[in-house]
Design a protein around this motif. Structure first.
Motif, PDB file in Angstrom:
ATOM      1  N   GLU A 184       0.742  -1.358  -0.047  1.00 34.09           N
ATOM      2  CA  GLU A 184      -0.149  -0.150  -0.006  1.00 34.09           C
ATOM      3  C   GLU A 184       0.806   1.223  -0.114  1.00 34.09           C
ATOM      4  O   GLU A 184       1.861   1.166   0.801  1.00 34.09           O
ATOM      5  CB  GLU A 184      -0.789  -0.061   1.174  1.00 34.09           C
ATOM      6  CG  GLU A 184      -2.008  -1.224   1.019  1.00 34.09           C
ATOM      7  CD  GLU A 184      -2.665  -1.083   2.666  1.00 34.09           C
ATOM      8  OE1 GLU A 184      -2.294  -0.657   3.492  1.00 34.09           O
ATOM      9  OE2 GLU A 184      -3.723  -1.737   2.893  1.00 34.09           O
ATOM     10  N   GLY A 185       0.559   2.245  -0.900  1.00 35.66           N
ATOM     11  CA  GLY A 185       1.266   3.427  -0.910  1.00 35.66           C
ATOM     12  C   GLY A 185       2.592   3.268  -1.808  1.00 35.66           C
ATOM     13  O   GLY A 185       3.217   4.411  -1.918  1.00 35.66           O
ATOM     14  N   SER A 186       2.637   2.177  -2.471  1.00 35.86           N
ATOM     15  CA  SER A 186       3.678   2.187  -3.745  1.00 35.86           C
ATOM     16  C   SER A 186       3.639   3.037  -4.840  1.00 35.86           C
ATOM     17  O   SER A 186       2.662   3.145  -5.227  1.00 35.86           O
ATOM     18  CB  SER A 186       3.804   0.544  -3.954  1.00 35.86           C
ATOM     19  OG  SER A 186       2.785   0.093  -4.629  1.00 35.86           O
ATOM     20  N   SER A 236       0.383  -0.625 -12.913  1.00 37.11           N
ATOM     21  CA  SER A 236      -0.460  -1.884 -12.067  1.00 37.11           C
ATOM     22  C   SER A 236       0.174  -2.144 -10.818  1.00 37.11           C
ATOM     23  O   SER A 236      -0.537  -2.423  -9.829  1.00 37.11           O
ATOM     24  CB  SER A 236      -0.292  -2.875 -13.197  1.00 37.11           C
ATOM     25  OG  SER A 236      -0.998  -2.616 -14.398  1.00 37.11           O
ATOM     26  N   THR A 260       1.199   0.157  -8.754  1.00 36.15           N
ATOM     27  CA  THR A 260       1.480   1.475  -8.057  1.00 36.15           C
ATOM     28  C   THR A 260       0.323   1.709  -7.370  1.00 36.15           C
ATOM     29  O   THR A 260      -0.992   1.613  -8.073  1.00 36.15           O
ATOM     30  CB  THR A 260       1.577   2.662  -9.087  1.00 36.15           C
ATOM     31  OG1 THR A 260       3.042   2.494  -9.416  1.00 36.15           O
ATOM     32  CG2 THR A 260       1.538   3.928  -8.299  1.00 36.15           C
ATOM     33  N   THR A 261       0.088   1.889  -6.235  1.00 34.62           N
ATOM     34  CA  THR A 261      -0.976   2.270  -5.135  1.00 34.62           C
ATOM     35  C   THR A 261      -0.742   3.426  -4.591  1.00 34.62           C
ATOM     36  O   THR A 261      -1.504   3.682  -3.559  1.00 34.62           O
ATOM     37  CB  THR A 261      -1.239   1.140  -4.328  1.00 34.62           C
ATOM     38  OG1 THR A 261       0.019   0.869  -3.280  1.00 34.62           O
ATOM     39  CG2 THR A 261      -1.315  -0.380  -5.060  1.00 34.62           C
ATOM     40  N   ALA A 262       0.049   4.409  -4.942  1.00 32.15           N
ATOM     41  CA  ALA A 262       0.252   5.641  -4.076  1.00 32.15           C
ATOM     42  C   ALA A 262      -0.853   6.611  -4.452  1.00 32.15           C
ATOM     43  O   ALA A 262      -0.809   7.626  -3.857  1.00 32.15           O
ATOM     44  CB  ALA A 262       1.509   6.224  -4.444  1.00 32.15           C
ATOM     45  N   THR A 294      -4.770   7.356  -7.092  1.00 35.90           N
ATOM     46  CA  THR A 294      -5.678   6.874  -8.373  1.00 35.90           C
ATOM     47  C   THR A 294      -5.092   7.716  -9.405  1.00 35.90           C
ATOM     48  O   THR A 294      -5.208   7.281 -10.523  1.00 35.90           O
ATOM     49  CB  THR A 294      -7.018   7.060  -7.960  1.00 35.90           C
ATOM     50  OG1 THR A 294      -7.396   8.322  -7.482  1.00 35.90           O
ATOM     51  CG2 THR A 294      -7.466   5.982  -7.209  1.00 35.90           C
ATOM     52  N   ARG A 341      -3.272   5.902 -11.885  1.00 35.69           N
ATOM     53  CA  ARG A 341      -3.615   4.519 -12.539  1.00 35.69           C
ATOM     54  C   ARG A 341      -5.073   4.623 -13.203  1.00 35.69           C
ATOM     55  O   ARG A 341      -5.963   3.955 -13.788  1.00 35.69           O
ATOM     56  CB  ARG A 341      -3.606   3.240 -11.557  1.00 35.69           C
ATOM     57  CG  ARG A 341      -4.059   3.833 -10.243  1.00 35.69           C
ATOM     58  CD  ARG A 341      -3.832   2.556  -9.486  1.00 35.69           C
ATOM     59  NE  ARG A 341      -4.534   1.254  -9.633  1.00 35.69           N
ATOM     60  CZ  ARG A 341      -4.214  -0.021  -9.437  1.00 35.69           C
ATOM     61  NH1 ARG A 341      -2.637  -0.084  -9.119  1.00 35.69           N
ATOM     62  NH2 ARG A 341      -4.794  -1.054  -9.547  1.00 35.69           N
ATOM     63  N   VAL A 372      -2.120  -6.553  -3.332  1.00 40.50           N
ATOM     64  CA  VAL A 372      -1.665  -5.429  -2.617  1.00 40.50           C
ATOM     65  C   VAL A 372      -1.621  -5.988  -0.996  1.00 40.50           C
ATOM     66  O   VAL A 372      -2.769  -6.327  -0.559  1.00 40.50           O
ATOM     67  CB  VAL A 372      -2.490  -4.237  -2.789  1.00 40.50           C
ATOM     68  CG1 VAL A 372      -1.904  -3.201  -2.022  1.00 40.50           C
ATOM     69  CG2 VAL A 372      -2.474  -3.765  -4.267  1.00 40.50           C
ATOM     70  N   GLY A 400       4.222   7.675  -1.856  1.00 45.68           N
ATOM     71  CA  GLY A 400       3.094   7.397  -1.130  1.00 45.68           C
ATOM     72  C   GLY A 400       3.414   8.112   0.282  1.00 45.68           C
ATOM     73  O   GLY A 400       2.558   7.887   1.271  1.00 45.68           O
ATOM     74  N   ILE A 450      -0.568   9.628  -0.312  1.00 47.32           N
ATOM     75  CA  ILE A 450      -1.871   9.274  -1.027  1.00 47.32           C
ATOM     76  C   ILE A 450      -2.970  10.514  -1.120  1.00 47.32           C
ATOM     77  O   ILE A 450      -3.592  10.516  -2.023  1.00 47.32           O
ATOM     78  CB  ILE A 450      -2.291   8.129  -0.423  1.00 47.32           C
ATOM     79  CG1 ILE A 450      -2.880   8.131   0.937  1.00 47.32           C
ATOM     80  CG2 ILE A 450      -1.369   6.655  -0.592  1.00 47.32           C
ATOM     81  CD1 ILE A 450      -3.144   6.748   1.699  1.00 47.32           C
TER      82      ILE A 450
END
Length: 424
Positions: free
Chosen positions: A123-125, A135, A137-139, A141, A144, A156, A205, A390
């Motif tokens: 999370e936060g990557s 795909s 990346t979660t830092a 929206t 993506r 995740v 993140g 984020i």
């Protein structure tokens, strides 16, 4: 008349015409103290004389030597020199141009080498904006949204962000590792998991260092299940955190002694502003990449390689890794003093010359407006900073590794004035 894409948003109003060390100068000759380093790229400062000279000399000899067509001396020399600073056993290199491209290469390698499809991220990557990297990346929206469907096979797991979780660092590590075990039990079976991709310090993140014990926990699970541990040091590498590689902080603790990634990704500060990235892995592992899967027109460019060689020289000769540790401690101490007098700053954290101040409302919720006001006020005072997190409620500082104590103090003085604008 043509123009830049309106999707490109500038963090500051500065139009730079010249750079020197920690400073950028605009067309009016105004000096700006740059604590962004081009998002962590100009590790030796703007236009370091030794880097400039190396680039000039190389540009007069060979500008482009495409490395699947011909080899060139700068590529071979850089490969040898990187062997002196890479973790033991990571003795094979592939070069690209940007961090996101190197992430894509590491992803291809992980799937080829293991015959497995799935990848676990945290999370936060942030790993990049190209399709595979996005795909992972979660830092936020913003990196993506609107481009789906994204690449399948990504799970995740929690990252031990102690402040966000409201836990101690030890509790956050235990929570995150339990969460990872649950992902392996419920979403991505170990036998189908090729790799775990992790940043030792979350970048976009929110500048959150992985607390002691987390990377060691990943290493133990990777070994247990035959999963590759891929450490993304695009922003944290090349001395940024006060050690040459950020994951080495974990190795300094008894539980992480000898910790080594299976694949290491580097870029940004590698070549002091020239586009160059790389992945490093053991030769046996790199040899499992399928034929034709590694290549690129500009990877390992001779001028970029010359800049990287000069960067390595400057890091050693000027003891910049040690300076990052020393000045980073000074910076964090000063930021905590400012935060103590600024109610809107809820947390200060970082590692080496990666430092962050997080703005929250009195009820503890993120306050991106306050962070933006402080960042913009800093620019007005002549201090260039960036946002991250984020919720974009974190102001980050990434000065070049050549920063002096006097420049740290100057930056803190300017930040104290700007932070009050955010906290009001």
């Amino acid at each position: 008349m043509s123009q830049l894409s309106p999707a490109l948003k500038q963090a500051t109003p500065v139009v730079a015409v010249r750079g020197e060390g920690l400073h950028l100068y605009d067309a009016d000759g105004r000096r700006h103290l740059d604590f962004t380093s081009g998002v962590g790229v100009t590790s030796t400062g703007h236009c370091h004389p030794k880097v400039v000279e190396a680039v000039r000399e190389q540009a007069g000899r060979l500008i482009h030597g495409q490395y699947t067509t011909v080899l060139h001396d700068q590529l071979l020399t850089l490969t040898e020199r990187l062997g002196e600073v890479l973790p033991s056993g990571l003795d094979s290199l592939f070069y690209a141009t940007a961090g996101t491209e190197a992430v894509e290469a590491a992803l291809r390698l992980a799937r080829h080498a293991t015959g497995r499809q799935n990848v676990i991220v945290f999370e936060g990557s942030f790993h990049g904006r190209t399709m595979g990297a996005a795909s992972l990346t979660t830092a936020g929206t913003r990196f993506r949204a609107g481009i789906g469907p994204l690449m399948p096979g990504v799970a995740v797991a929690p990252f031990p962000a102690a402040f966000r979780l409201g836990l101690s660092e030890d509790e956050a590590v235990a929570y995150a590792l339990r969460g990872l075990d649950e992902v392996l039990a419920t979403v991505s079976a170990p036998a189908e998991t090729a790799a775990m991709f992790v940043e030792p310090v979350l970048g976009e993140g929110g500048y959150v260092p992985a607390p002691p014990g987390f990377l060691a926990g990943l290493r133990e699970r990777a070994d247990r299940h035959g999963i590759l541990l891929v450490v993304d040091e695009v922003q944290t590498g090349f001395g940024r955190t006060g050690r040459f590689w950020a994951h080495e902080h974990e190795s300094a603790h008894p539980h992480g002694a000898g910790l080594r990634p299976d694949v290491l990704i580097t870029a940004k500060g590698l070549a002091s502003g020239f586009p160059l990235s790389a992945i490093a892995a053991p030769a046996e592992l790199m040899g499992r990449a399928w034929p034709g899967s590694q290549g690129g027109t500009y990877g390992g460019n001779p001028v970029a390689c010359a800049a990287a060689l000069a960067t390595l020289d400057v890091l050693r000769e000027e003891r910049l890794v040690e300076n990052a540790a020393e000045q980073g401690a000074r910076l964090l101490a000063g930021l905590r003093e400012v935060a103590a007098g600024t109610p809107g700053i809820a947390d200060v954290r970082g590692l080496g010359l990666m430092a962050a101040s997080e703005f929250c409302r009195p009820d503890g919720t993120p306050d991106p407006d306050a962070a933006r006001r402080a960042q913009q006020s800093a620019a007005e005072h002549g201090l260039l900073l960036l946002l991250c997190g984020i919720h974009l409620n974190v102001v980050r500082m990434i000065p070049a590794l050549v920063v002096t104590a006097e420049q740290i103090d100057e930056g803190l003085e300017l930040w104290a004035k700007a932070a009050s604008a955010g906290g009001r």
